[in-house]
Design an enzyme around this catalytic site. Structure first.
Site: not given
Ligand code: TRP
Length: 345
Positions: A115, A208, A211
């Site tokens: 991240k 995967k 969003k």
């Protein structure tokens, strides 16, 4: 104090749109857990702000996740549904855990590395401490079970390490508090129910479903309408071969496998059953059947979510009441923690 045997905690971040992957992989598993566990379902808004969130969108998404819990059958009377920031004990215990966990442990967390990206110096301090807050979410209720996907396994292991180090560091105080076996915090068990469900992108069977994917067509949002769902499945990447009649025939065909697995998960069939029915047929026949199935399962949920979002006062009331019930449990833990650590109260 009696030992907690069967308490389950789970959290979902209110960021971005809920999608088919969240639904099949996590949220739809929550309601059945209510038969086996005392359940606490949290919307982790404090985790969300470890990366920038527009305040109004955060509020809206928090309500949307809570509504999704309820729309998929979580009963707010029987279980506790609340948003994390209403129970300040999470932050309080996270601070204690920041002082128990070691910097070296945090440095091993792969989610932080992913991240934070290349510019790690510019990531928030909260993003770095994220796993410590997650441990506090779970352990402030001394939860015995947490349903986890693959990507959260490492954080749950860290939670167990923090629990153990706390129990060791403060052993004599813990025993003096009346916990004779010294196990103040439990070793929380991961719950991996059934085969790990990984829903992949509709544009790339090796990624995967997410969003944050740049291609909107790769991801079915829970709130997509019937036309949108049909359009996204129609455009989904596939190969030119018809479907095989045996599951082995999906090897090396990630996009075909993904669509078959989505069909299986939505219908409650095995992939083998699905291929029994559709083997030999092309995607021209399979995709519309899949779209129809998805719409029939998702549209009752999305219309229930829309109905609840139209009257946020009711939802906010549910979250507030859930927060009060959660806080009562959390405060019971924190009274002991303050005593154990040596705070004057
Ligand atoms: N980190 C989890 C995720 O991104 C969300 C989460 C926060 C969580 N606290 C939790 C999940 C406690 C389970 C238990 O999916």
């Amino acid at each position: 104090m009696t030992k907690i045997e069967n308490r389950l905690f789970s959290g979902v971040q209110p960021t971005g749109d809920l999608h088919l992957g969240n639904y099949l992989g996590a949220i739809r598993r929550f309601a059945p857990m209510q038969d086996k566990f005392e359940c606490i379902f949290c919307v982790v808004d404090m985790h969300a702000i470890t990366v920038w969130q527009e305040p109004e969108a955060l509020r809206q998404k928090t309500r949307e996740v809570a509504a999704a819990y309820i729309a998929t059958g979580v009963d707010p009377e029987r279980s506790i549904i609340f948003n994390q920031s209403q129970v300040m004990q999470h932050a309080e215990l996270a601070w204690v855990f920041n002082c128990v966990a070691r910097i070296g442990w945090m440095n091993r967390m792969t989610q932080f590395k992913d991240k934070a990206g290349k510019n790690r110096e510019n990531a928030s301090l909260g993003l770095y401490a994220y796993p410590s807050l997650m441990a506090a979410d779970i352990l402030v209720y001394r939860a015995t079970h947490v349903p986890v996907g693959d990507d959260q396994k490492q954080h749950l292991e860290l939670t167990r390490d923090i629990a153990q180090k706390f129990n060791n560091d403060f052993n004599s105080q813990i025993v003096a508090e009346g916990f004779e076996d010294g196990q103040f915090f439990p070793q929380t068990e991961p719950l991996i129910s059934g085969p790990a469900m990984r829903i992949m992108s509709l544009r790339d069977g090796s990624k995967k479903m997410s969003k944050s994917d740049p291609s909107e067509m790769s991801c079915i949002a829970l709130m997509d309408d019937a036309d949108k769902i049909a359009q996204k499945f129609k455009k989904a990447k596939t190969d030119p071969e018809p479907l095989p009649s045996e599951a082995d025939g999906l090897d090396g065909r990630p996009e075909a496998r993904n669509l078959v697995e989505i069909y299986a998960a939505l219908s409650g069939m095995t992939p083998q059953d699905v291929l029994q029915e559709f083997g030999g047929q092309g995607f021209g026949a399979f995709k519309p059947a899949l779209a129809e199935l998805a719409v029939s399962k998702l549209s009752p949920i999305s219309s229930e979510i829309s109905r609840m979002l139209a009257d946020p006062a009711e939802l906010d009331g549910i979250l507030r009441k859930g927060g009060e019930r959660a806080a009562a449990h959390a405060e019971e833990t924190m009274k002991h923690v303050r005593e154990i650590v040596g705070f004057v109260s």
